[in-house]
Design an enzyme around this catalytic site. Structure first.
Site, PDB file in Angstrom:
ATOM      1  N   HIS A   1     -45.646  -3.287  -5.008  1.00 13.36           N
ATOM      2  CA  HIS A   1     -44.515  -2.558  -4.411  1.00 13.36           C
ATOM      3  C   HIS A   1     -44.330  -3.235  -3.055  1.00 13.36           C
ATOM      4  O   HIS A   1     -45.169  -3.095  -2.177  1.00 13.36           O
ATOM      5  CB  HIS A   1     -44.925  -1.088  -4.291  1.00 13.36           C
ATOM      6  CG  HIS A   1     -44.137  -0.240  -3.335  1.00 13.36           C
ATOM      7  ND1 HIS A   1     -43.522   0.921  -3.728  1.00 13.36           N
ATOM      8  CD2 HIS A   1     -43.895  -0.354  -1.997  1.00 13.36           C
ATOM      9  CE1 HIS A   1     -42.927   1.486  -2.672  1.00 13.36           C
ATOM     10  NE2 HIS A   1     -43.141   0.733  -1.616  1.00 13.36           N
TER      11      HIS A   1
ATOM     12  N   ASP B   1     -39.482   3.795 -12.671  1.00 12.51           N
ATOM     13  CA  ASP B   1     -40.127   4.373 -11.481  1.00 12.51           C
ATOM     14  C   ASP B   1     -40.035   5.903 -11.539  1.00 12.51           C
ATOM     15  O   ASP B   1     -39.856   6.574 -10.516  1.00 12.51           O
ATOM     16  CB  ASP B   1     -39.520   3.830 -10.173  1.00 12.51           C
ATOM     17  CG  ASP B   1     -40.417   4.131  -8.962  1.00 12.51           C
ATOM     18  OD1 ASP B   1     -41.558   4.611  -9.152  1.00 12.51           O
ATOM     19  OD2 ASP B   1     -39.980   3.884  -7.830  1.00 12.51           O
TER      20      ASP B   1
END
Lengths: 306, 439
Positions: free
Chosen positions: B194, B320
């Site tokens: 990320h 996500d």
């Protein structure tokens, strides 16, 4: 022009006519403060709750005084003595207050949009008394009122806002109000204290104080928040004062009849020199006086007492 | 809209008839799909094997619908263990199959963090008990995702982790990231990052730009993502190990990856449906359901992400999926958590790109099936004979209004509530069993 809003959340959402209505109402209510008995019965039987999640003395006192001069009952609710410390959410706290039949809730909160958020959940009128870095509409209204008192009109004036605009709700509300009313608004600060795309708000951006002051009618100082020092925004208050303190020499760069404003509390010797703060150019205490009138006007309009 | 337990749906032979089969790279056209004992036996029209006279064969009529491999999500948050009030592996799996996903990769930011075999095994067991989507755990890169010491990556992979990531607590120390990439090489698992420089983010809660300046909201600059994308590309080059870049959100990130791929660097990238569907404008009015990390960006970024999907710079679409409880999203915007319920809107939002002519239906499905399965070496994502019979059937034309109250997920956080979309899941099969029936 009649007032139709339930809440006062931002300056951005107000029309020029609405701003003018508040100012005109404030003008007629200012006279009350000069009376022997400083009270009118307009809000008799109404309840105003000052819900302040951030420490504040002057704004809270100003709202309290405004409400009392209109004969409202006023409750001050501060988080340190409330259930907020027990983890109650803003909305639940506000609903509890509303259930006690509060007519107006005056909210100060550290979250941008908190007043907007609250207004969607309660039927009471909400006045934003400062939401994070976002807006502080009553401050801008009292500033505009003060400028008009001294300069007759806003249109065509050159107004310089000096200091940490990025973290300033006072700056955002004033930029919205002054640009709407036709002033040329300049902002000046170290670039670390200016948000990206500031020009999109319709202002001219400067990094050098002296250049920004050239030909200014109004110099509006922002308070330097010392807690910002640790965030790599500034090397030191010493350097800030050297570059951005409004002293007598710098003030000479503005127009001779320029006025100096400050939302308080002052950091004397940091953003403003004592000589300037105490000079006849400073209208800082007029701002405080006018704050009460403007807040009276708002509560009067919001309570529908037309 | 029923989830049917696998016992009730024990079917030895299933024939899905009359649909348009899209098995990216293999089949694209009118075909029937024959499933036996949980495996794909044949895809074709007409089928070579005769099933007409066999009464034990269950016939599914898919006329007018699309039949595709079950969708594969490389990036979701199932919240169990630790945050069962947001989602459990059971409810998360139900949400997944309702959205057509049959394989889901669960991030390790649970409590405790999935940095050891016991948690991995727990997640796998819960996934099997739920009996819906296949749950593939992703292990932590560092112990407790603290970014300091490497987790026992060998143990994690041995227990069944398919990739490693510190997810929302990205590895800030570049040396630790380098070592993680090198160490992971021995196990052949992808390392997922990320990309976010937490110093640059500095407590920001939306895209830093015109809207944040107006709203007085602390912003997250593009650079917060891009400096880490650039770092990871340099480390991929240094180590020769593939870095998988999660949920890219900015135009420059896409450009950096495009350039790196052109140079032959080992890198793969994903994008989320919300980032290619809406912009920072959705935050106006302080809508906490539009609060995501990475944040919703600008129209220019959105167009660049779409271009990245078209030219292959971006390999996959991932959800996500990040459920949060109502009381959390009811907080003030800056206090509310980041995230969106992703499974149940991902297909429809992706089909939006098809309707707009950005991607062909086969390209879109490739990013949701074959491509993600291949990146994480998962034995799914295809309808080739002999493969696991994980199948989704959907009506690409049916219009519906997204209603968060109807979500199978335990949470309701989405900015898409009330939006009319096209494309609705009709049935989902895992290993030949019906795990979702929305007909």
């Amino acid at each position: 022009m009649t007032w139709t809003r339930k809440d006062l959340l931002t300056i951005s959402e107000l029309s020029v006519e609405e701003i003018e209505l508040i100012l005109t109402t404030a003008e007629s209510l200012k006279e009350v403060g000069g009376r022997d008995i400083k009270k009118v019965p307009a809000l008799r039987g109404k309840t105003v709750v000052n819900l302040f999640f951030e420490p504040s003395t002057r704004t809270r006192t100003s709202f309290e005084l405004a409400a009392k001069r209109l004969s409202a009952d006023v409750i001050n609710f501060s988080p340190s003595t409330s259930s907020v410390v027990k983890g109650e959410t803003l909305i639940d706290t506000a609903r509890n207050i509303e259930s006690m039949q509060a007519d107006i809730i005056v909210l100060r909160h550290s979250s941008p949009g908190a007043a907007d958020h609250l207004a969607r959940f309660v039927h009471s009128s909400v006045i934003n008394a400062g939401d994070g870095w976002h807006e502080h509409p009553t401050q801008a209204l009292l500033d505009v009122f003060t400028i008009k008192e001294k300069k007759k009109q806003i249109k065509g004036l050159t107004i310089v806002i000096v200091g940490d605009v990025a973290h300033s709700r006072v700056a955002r509300s004033n930029i919205a109000a002054l640009t709407k009313l036709g002033a040329e608004v300049r902002v000046v600060a170290p670039p670390t204290m200016l948000p990206l795309f500031l020009e999109s708000l319709g202002v001219k951006v400067f990094y050098q104080f002296e250049k920004a002051l050239d030909g200014a009618d109004v110099v509006m100082m922002l308070r330097l928040q010392r807690e910002r020092l640790g965030r790599a925004l500034l090397p030191s208050t010493r350097e800030y004062a050297k570059l951005f303190c409004l002293n007598s020499e710098r003030l000479k760069l503005a127009k001779p009849e320029a006025i100096v404003m400050h939302p308080g509390p002052l950091n004397r010797g940091v953003e403003i020199s004592p000589t300037v703060a105490d000079s006849s150019a400073a209208v800082i205490l007029d701002q405080v006086t006018n704050g009460v009138s403007v807040r009276m006007a708002l509560m009067y309009l919001l309570s529908g007492a037309t | 809209m029923n989830h049917v337990s696998s016992k009730q749906t024990e079917m030895h032979t299933v024939c899905i008839q009359g649909g348009i089969v899209i098995d990216p790279g293999q089949v694209n056209g009118r075909a029937d799909v024959l499933i036996q004992h949980g495996k794909i036996v044949e895809v074709g029209y007409p089928l070579k094997q005769s099933i007409n006279k066999d009464p034990s064969v269950t016939i599914i009529d898919a006329s007018g619908w699309i039949v595709a491999p079950g969708l594969v999500d490389l990036h979701c948050h199932l919240r169990e263990p630790g945050f069962e009030y947001k989602e459990t592996i059971q409810t998360g799996s139900a949400s997944a199959v309702a959205g057509g996903f049959t394989s889901i990769c669960a991030m390790p930011n649970t409590q405790p963090v999935n940095d050891n075999a016991a948690i991995t095994q727990f997640m796998l067991t819960k996934g099997k008990e739920a009996g819906m989507a296949r749950v593939f755990p992703i292990g932590a890169i560092t112990k407790n995702s603290d970014g300091e010491e490497l987790a026992n990556i060998g143990e994690l992979v041995g227990a069944g982790c398919v990739a490693i990531s510190d997810d929302g607590r990205p590895v800030m120390n570049s040396l630790v990231m380098r070592r993680a990439l090198e160490y992971a090489k021995a196990f052949g698992v992808p390392v997922v990052d990320h990309c976010e420089d937490l110093h640059l983010t500095d407590g920001g809660c939306m895209n830093e730009g015109v809207v944040s300046t107006e709203l007085g909201m602390p912003g997250i600059p593009d650079a917060s993502e891009e400096v880490m994308v650039a770092r990871n590309l340099a480390l991929a080059d240094l180590t020769g190990v593939c870095v998988h870049l999660a949920h890219l959100s900015t135009a420059r990130s896409v450009e950096l990856v495009r350039h790196a791929k052109a140079q032959g660097l080992p890198v793969s990238a994903e994008v989320c449906p919300h980032h290619f569907s809406i912009t920072e404008e959705a935050v106006r009015g302080y809508q906490a359901n539009a609060k995501m990390n990475p944040p919703l960006r600008t129209d220019e970024d959105m167009q660049a992400l779409r271009q990245g999907l078209i030219d292959g710079t971006i390999d996959v679409i991932a959800t996500d999926h990040a459920p949060h409880a109502l009381q959390e999203k009811q907080l003030e915007f800056d206090a509310a958590p980041f995230g969106i319920v992703g499974f149940e809107t991902a297909l429809a939002l992706t089909l939006g790109l098809v309707q707009e002519g950005v991607l062909s239906l086969e390209q879109a499905l490739d990013k949701l099936t074959r491509a993600p399965a291949q990146l994480f070496h998962l034995p799914v994502g295809t309808l080739s004979p002999g493969s696991l019979a994980d199948v989704v059937i959907f009506d690409a034309e049916e219009e519906w209004v997204i209603d968060p109250e109807q979500f199978q997920s335990k949470s309701r956080n989405t900015p898409f509530g009330g939006m009319t979309v096209k494309g609705k899941v009709k049935m989902t099969f895992v290993e030949g069993h019906v795990v979702y029936d929305g007909r």
